[in-house]
Design a protein around this motif. Structure first.
Motif, PDB file in Angstrom:
ATOM      1  N   SER A 162       0.862  -1.162   0.050  1.00  0.00           N
ATOM      2  CA  SER A 162      -0.066   0.204   0.002  1.00  0.00           C
ATOM      3  C   SER A 162       0.792   1.273   0.165  1.00  0.00           C
ATOM      4  N   GLU A 166      -1.559   6.431   2.870  1.00  0.00           N
ATOM      5  CA  GLU A 166      -2.760   6.590   2.320  1.00  0.00           C
ATOM      6  C   GLU A 166      -3.711   5.590   3.010  1.00  0.00           C
ATOM      7  N   THR A 168      -6.206   4.057   1.366  1.00  0.00           N
ATOM      8  CA  THR A 168      -6.606   3.114   0.474  1.00  0.00           C
ATOM      9  C   THR A 168      -5.505   2.938  -0.512  1.00  0.00           C
ATOM     10  N   MET A 169      -5.725   1.787  -1.266  1.00  0.00           N
ATOM     11  CA  MET A 169      -4.467   1.475  -2.190  1.00  0.00           C
ATOM     12  C   MET A 169      -4.957   0.891  -3.419  1.00  0.00           C
ATOM     13  N   PHE A 170      -4.617   1.364  -4.606  1.00  0.00           N
ATOM     14  CA  PHE A 170      -4.780   0.981  -5.880  1.00  0.00           C
ATOM     15  C   PHE A 170      -3.542   0.201  -6.412  1.00  0.00           C
ATOM     16  N   HIS A 171      -3.675  -0.941  -6.950  1.00  0.00           N
ATOM     17  CA  HIS A 171      -2.465  -1.373  -7.540  1.00  0.00           C
ATOM     18  C   HIS A 171      -2.841  -2.406  -8.614  1.00  0.00           C
ATOM     19  N   ILE A 206     -11.619  -5.076   2.180  1.00  0.00           N
ATOM     20  CA  ILE A 206     -10.797  -4.703   0.550  1.00  0.00           C
ATOM     21  C   ILE A 206     -12.283  -4.833  -0.159  1.00  0.00           C
ATOM     22  N   GLU A 207     -11.766  -4.126  -1.579  1.00  0.00           N
ATOM     23  CA  GLU A 207     -12.648  -4.190  -2.530  1.00  0.00           C
ATOM     24  C   GLU A 207     -11.938  -4.643  -3.768  1.00  0.00           C
ATOM     25  N   ARG A 208     -12.366  -5.651  -4.624  1.00  0.00           N
ATOM     26  CA  ARG A 208     -11.923  -6.087  -5.814  1.00  0.00           C
ATOM     27  C   ARG A 208     -12.593  -5.513  -7.023  1.00  0.00           C
ATOM     28  N   SER A 212      -7.765  -4.992  -9.538  1.00  0.00           N
ATOM     29  CA  SER A 212      -7.003  -4.388  -8.735  1.00  0.00           C
ATOM     30  C   SER A 212      -7.865  -4.424  -7.195  1.00  0.00           C
ATOM     31  N   THR A 214      -8.556  -2.286  -3.481  1.00  0.00           N
ATOM     32  CA  THR A 214      -8.615  -1.053  -2.908  1.00  0.00           C
ATOM     33  C   THR A 214      -8.892  -1.532  -1.223  1.00  0.00           C
ATOM     34  N   LYS A 216     -10.358  -0.846   2.074  1.00  0.00           N
ATOM     35  CA  LYS A 216     -11.432  -0.018   2.504  1.00  0.00           C
ATOM     36  C   LYS A 216     -11.170   0.335   3.919  1.00  0.00           C
TER      37      LYS A 216
END
Length: 231
Positions: A162, A166, A168-171, A206-208, A212, A214, A216
């Motif tokens: 992450s 932050e 949240t995290m996007f990758h 999390i959210e998929r 990717s 995120t 949460k």
């Protein structure tokens, strides 16, 4: 990775309290480099001629198996060193390094570092402490793989990749091929890893979306990781 010639390193030396390591008359030998997210910074087997101090950003340390699979060893934030083991042993790069974010290195050529050792013993103690910490980290990761369930290991991994600071995290590291490699690295099956990810999504951690993830709820994920992180 590009050399920065228009900026002096003094700001970073003061920020990380490195004054005791680098006397004022030595700083002319210190170089600065910038790198961008996704850059391949160092490759296994490459000859290294400088010791690199990570001042900004985040990097990923990884290796490849004989079958060509990528195995992530750990993630590093400032103040991390690249090249300390290679300098001490006189070997080529052991593990490959990739930039997870944009960042900055300070570097010292090995030839100048060798001279500094003789004139300024404080650098030797610093290098000793750094290498000792690396061995401790490797031991901790091995223990974590043996003692903790997949849920804890996966939570620790997600926290490691992450973005610092932050919530949240996007990758883009959660595509099928990478998940299979991740499952192998943390010691589980791809199917079980998917089940754990689905449960994390159900629990609203999390959210998929479209390959990717995120984060949460960073706090709950940290609790699940039990204070462990792959760094």
């Amino acid at each position: 990775m590009k050399e920065i010639q228009s900026v002096e390193p003094d700001h970073y030396i003061k920020q990380f309290e490195l004054d005791s390591l680098f006397p004022a008359d030595f700083r002319q030998y210190i170089k600065m480099y910038s790198f961008e997210k996704g850059d391949n910074l160092f490759t296994t087997g490459e000859e290294l001629h400088e010791l690199y101090f990570l001042m900004e950003g985040k990097i990923k340390i990884f290796t490849h198996t004989p079958e060509g699979k990528l195995l992530i060893n750990r993630f590093k934030r400032p103040l991390a060193l690249i090249g300390d083991v290679e300098y001490a042993k006189g070997t080529a790069v052991l593990n490959s390094v990739e930039a997870v974010t944009d960042g900055v290195f300070l570097s010292v050529p090995f030839t100048d570092l060798s001279r500094l050792e003789k004139e300024h013993p404080a650098i030797l103690r610093f290098l000793f402490d750094t290498v000792a910490h690396k061995f401790y980290t490797e031991s901790h990761i091995t223990s974590m793989h043996m003692l903790y369930p997949v849920e804890v290991r996966l939570a620790s991994y997600l926290l490691s990749i992450s973005e610092a600071g932050e919530g949240t995290m996007f990758h883009q590291e959660m595509h099928t091929s990478n998940l299979m490699e991740l499952a192998e690295w943390i010691g589980t099956s791809y199917r079980h890893l998917n089940r754990v990810l689905k449960k994390m999504a159900t629990d609203d951690l999390i959210e998929r979306i479209n390959g990717s993830i995120t984060i949460k709820d960073l706090e709950k994920l940290s609790i699940l990781a039990k204070g462990n992180i792959y760094e």
